[in-house]
Design a protein around this motif. Structure first.
Motif, PDB file in Angstrom:
ATOM      1  N   LYS A  43      20.786   1.899   7.139  1.00 40.16           N
ATOM      2  CA  LYS A  43      20.410   1.805   5.730  1.00 40.16           C
ATOM      3  C   LYS A  43      21.427   2.519   4.840  1.00 40.16           C
ATOM      4  O   LYS A  43      21.795   2.017   3.772  1.00 40.16           O
ATOM      5  CB  LYS A  43      19.020   2.411   5.519  1.00 40.16           C
ATOM      6  CG  LYS A  43      17.868   1.581   6.057  1.00 40.16           C
ATOM      7  CD  LYS A  43      16.543   2.305   5.874  1.00 40.16           C
ATOM      8  CE  LYS A  43      16.270   2.627   4.420  1.00 40.16           C
ATOM      9  NZ  LYS A  43      14.985   3.347   4.243  1.00 40.16           N
ATOM     10  N   ALA A  89      18.487  -6.741  -0.001  1.00 36.73           N
ATOM     11  CA  ALA A  89      17.408  -7.396   0.741  1.00 36.73           C
ATOM     12  C   ALA A  89      17.434  -6.996   2.213  1.00 36.73           C
ATOM     13  O   ALA A  89      16.385  -6.779   2.834  1.00 36.73           O
ATOM     14  CB  ALA A  89      17.526  -8.912   0.600  1.00 36.73           C
ATOM     15  N   THR A  90      18.630  -6.879   2.785  1.00 39.74           N
ATOM     16  CA  THR A  90      18.717  -6.472   4.194  1.00 39.74           C
ATOM     17  C   THR A  90      18.326  -5.005   4.370  1.00 39.74           C
ATOM     18  O   THR A  90      17.807  -4.632   5.425  1.00 39.74           O
ATOM     19  CB  THR A  90      20.136  -6.698   4.739  1.00 39.74           C
ATOM     20  OG1 THR A  90      21.074  -5.911   3.991  1.00 39.74           O
ATOM     21  CG2 THR A  90      20.528  -8.163   4.641  1.00 39.74           C
ATOM     22  N   LEU A  92      15.941  -3.602   2.744  1.00 38.54           N
ATOM     23  CA  LEU A  92      14.475  -3.651   2.802  1.00 38.54           C
ATOM     24  C   LEU A  92      13.999  -4.096   4.182  1.00 38.54           C
ATOM     25  O   LEU A  92      13.006  -3.574   4.712  1.00 38.54           O
ATOM     26  CB  LEU A  92      13.945  -4.600   1.725  1.00 38.54           C
ATOM     27  CG  LEU A  92      14.140  -4.160   0.273  1.00 38.54           C
ATOM     28  CD1 LEU A  92      13.618  -5.223  -0.685  1.00 38.54           C
ATOM     29  CD2 LEU A  92      13.442  -2.827   0.017  1.00 38.54           C
ATOM     30  N   MET A  93      14.716  -5.050   4.789  1.00 39.35           N
ATOM     31  CA  MET A  93      14.353  -5.487   6.133  1.00 39.35           C
ATOM     32  C   MET A  93      14.576  -4.368   7.144  1.00 39.35           C
ATOM     33  O   MET A  93      13.778  -4.177   8.070  1.00 39.35           O
ATOM     34  CB  MET A  93      15.158  -6.726   6.517  1.00 39.35           C
ATOM     35  CG  MET A  93      14.854  -7.945   5.668  1.00 39.35           C
ATOM     36  SD  MET A  93      15.739  -9.423   6.198  1.00 39.35           S
ATOM     37  CE  MET A  93      14.947  -9.750   7.767  1.00 39.35           C
ATOM     38  N   ALA A  96      11.760  -2.030   6.885  1.00 45.56           N
ATOM     39  CA  ALA A  96      10.573  -2.544   7.569  1.00 45.56           C
ATOM     40  C   ALA A  96      10.680  -2.328   9.076  1.00 45.56           C
ATOM     41  O   ALA A  96       9.705  -1.951   9.741  1.00 45.56           O
ATOM     42  CB  ALA A  96      10.399  -4.027   7.253  1.00 45.56           C
ATOM     43  N   ALA A  97      11.883  -2.559   9.622  1.00 44.87           N
ATOM     44  CA  ALA A  97      12.086  -2.330  11.056  1.00 44.87           C
ATOM     45  C   ALA A  97      11.954  -0.856  11.399  1.00 44.87           C
ATOM     46  O   ALA A  97      11.518  -0.492  12.496  1.00 44.87           O
ATOM     47  CB  ALA A  97      13.460  -2.854  11.473  1.00 44.87           C
ATOM     48  N   LEU A 266      21.602 -13.358   7.029  1.00 45.21           N
ATOM     49  CA  LEU A 266      20.348 -13.515   7.768  1.00 45.21           C
ATOM     50  C   LEU A 266      20.539 -13.197   9.250  1.00 45.21           C
ATOM     51  O   LEU A 266      19.675 -12.574   9.880  1.00 45.21           O
ATOM     52  CB  LEU A 266      19.816 -14.938   7.598  1.00 45.21           C
ATOM     53  CG  LEU A 266      19.320 -15.312   6.199  1.00 45.21           C
ATOM     54  CD1 LEU A 266      18.903 -16.777   6.156  1.00 45.21           C
ATOM     55  CD2 LEU A 266      18.162 -14.420   5.784  1.00 45.21           C
ATOM     56  N   ALA A 269      20.699  -9.491   9.606  1.00 43.19           N
ATOM     57  CA  ALA A 269      19.361  -8.914   9.473  1.00 43.19           C
ATOM     58  C   ALA A 269      18.539  -9.145  10.735  1.00 43.19           C
ATOM     59  O   ALA A 269      17.765  -8.274  11.157  1.00 43.19           O
ATOM     60  CB  ALA A 269      18.660  -9.529   8.262  1.00 43.19           C
ATOM     61  N   MET A 270      18.714 -10.308  11.361  1.00 39.83           N
ATOM     62  CA  MET A 270      17.992 -10.601  12.598  1.00 39.83           C
ATOM     63  C   MET A 270      18.412  -9.643  13.710  1.00 39.83           C
ATOM     64  O   MET A 270      17.582  -9.169  14.492  1.00 39.83           O
ATOM     65  CB  MET A 270      18.246 -12.045  13.025  1.00 39.83           C
ATOM     66  CG  MET A 270      17.445 -12.493  14.237  1.00 39.83           C
ATOM     67  SD  MET A 270      17.605 -14.270  14.573  1.00 39.83           S
ATOM     68  CE  MET A 270      19.321 -14.365  15.092  1.00 39.83           C
ATOM     69  N   THR A 273      16.791  -6.197  13.311  1.00 42.38           N
ATOM     70  CA  THR A 273      15.367  -6.134  13.645  1.00 42.38           C
ATOM     71  C   THR A 273      15.089  -6.583  15.067  1.00 42.38           C
ATOM     72  O   THR A 273      13.933  -6.623  15.489  1.00 42.38           O
ATOM     73  CB  THR A 273      14.560  -7.014  12.676  1.00 42.38           C
ATOM     74  OG1 THR A 273      15.065  -8.360  12.715  1.00 42.38           O
ATOM     75  CG2 THR A 273      14.689  -6.496  11.256  1.00 42.38           C
TER      76      THR A 273
END
Length: 340
Positions: A43, A89-90, A92-93, A96-97, A266, A269-270, A273
């Motif tokens: 982050k 946005a990533t 935030l992902m 979340a992870a 994307l 980000a995958m 997570t």
């Protein structure tokens, strides 16, 4: 008027983040040696990229205020703001992870030392030959068993898969860099290397599954790790066809050219997570540390690719070199990957 407010907001976020991080991490070893800590570092690194783009926009607006020329503002600021939003946005992902990981202070006995983390990224002799398949399959664990630990031969096979993938990715990055920095026409076909790369992944990514293993293709898709690997294979094949059309045909002049940077983000980000185990053990963390590095590079690839497609001139020239370099770095992470 927004920039001073943004500075205050970032300062509040950083201050509260430092306080909470110290309570949940507790030490520098917890920061670099646990999944919770590495996600926090992720982050921070991504936030650094977002702040860099925000700083460029702030300087652009400041120059406009001094010189009165709004051309640069209208041309540059929206594009960098869009790239910054993608990085945000990533983040935030990643946040979340982070909630799915136990705090570092709760897994003191499973923390990796800084030396162990550094060892993951140190150069090594790549594994260029696969494991003996008959022996490996005879003792292999099922891909559907989320509690299983890989056997010695499965670890060798994993090294082979990652290291050979690294060679493919390095070659792709070099091809892309040559295409953007030279005038050799044949370099525009560099994306075709994605096709044999996808074939390699389809064959070897799941050693116990179809086509070489004894487990069926569709039966194993319920395993999250297997599904991720299969989706990655599809994405690689898509990248090859799509990127080739963009650089070798007039298709690159359409709005579809914006799709790949989004997919890079994307995909990154995958990876951030993606997890290999339900356990918060040291071995799993050390494996996923390299995945986090690749995820960060993929996100920066997407941001640079977006700027490349949206701007021209010096910004396009710089960004068109940044993302191939990131791709080459991804290749080296894979080339030196080791299953622990």
């Amino acid at each position: 008027h927004f920039s001073p407010m943004a500075v205050i907001a970032v300062a509040v976020l950083v201050g509260s983040g430092i306080y909470l991080s110290w309570n949940y991490i507790g030490s520098m070893v917890g920061l670099v040696g646990t999944a919770y800590g590495i996600m926090l570092l992720t982050k921070i690194i991504l936030m650094g990229g977002g702040l860099l783009l925000g700083g460029i926009n702030a300087l652009t607006i400041r120059n406009w205020a001094l010189c009165g020329d709004c051309g640069q503002v209208l041309r540059r600021v929206p594009v960098f703001a869009q790239a910054e939003a993608g990085i945000g946005a990533t983040i935030l992902m990643a946040a979340a992870a982070l909630t799915g990981q136990p705090p570092s202070v709760d897994v003191v006995n499973q923390q990796a030392t800084p030396a162990e983390v550094l060892h993951v990224f140190m150069p090594k002799k790549p594994q260029l030959t696969p494991a003996p398949y008959a022996k490996m399959l005879a003792h292999a664990t099922s891909s559907l068993d989320i509690y299983s630990q890989p056997t010695y031969l499965e670890k060798i096979q994993s090294d082979f898969n990652h290291n050979i993938s690294g060679i493919f990715v390095i070659l792709l990055g070099i091809g892309a860099l040559l295409h953007h920095t030279t005038k050799m026409k044949w370099t525009r076909h560099w994306p075709l290397l994605f096709i044999p790369f996808a074939g390699f992944l389809l064959t070897f990514a799941e050693p116990t599954g179809w086509p070489l293993g004894h487990e069926g293709f569709f039966n194993t898709l319920i395993a999250p790790e297997t599904l991720t690997h299969r989706l990655a294979t599809v994405l690689v094949l898509f990248f090859g066809f799509f990127q080739w059309r963009l650089v070798a045909t007039d298709f690159g002049r359409t709005n579809w050219r914006y799709a790949l940077p989004v997919i890079y983000v994307l995909g990154g980000a995958m990876l951030l997570t993606h997890t290999h185990s339900i356990y918060a053990d040291k071995r799993t963390y050390l494996i996923e540390a390299s995945h986090n590095a690749i995820g960060i590079l993929a996100i920066y690839m997407g941001a640079a690719g977006w700027v490349e497609q949206r701007l021209d001139g010096r910004e396009r020239q710089i960004s068109s070199s940044i993302w191939p370099i990131c791709l080459i770095l991804v290749g080296f992470v894979l080339l030196f990957y080791r299953e622990l």
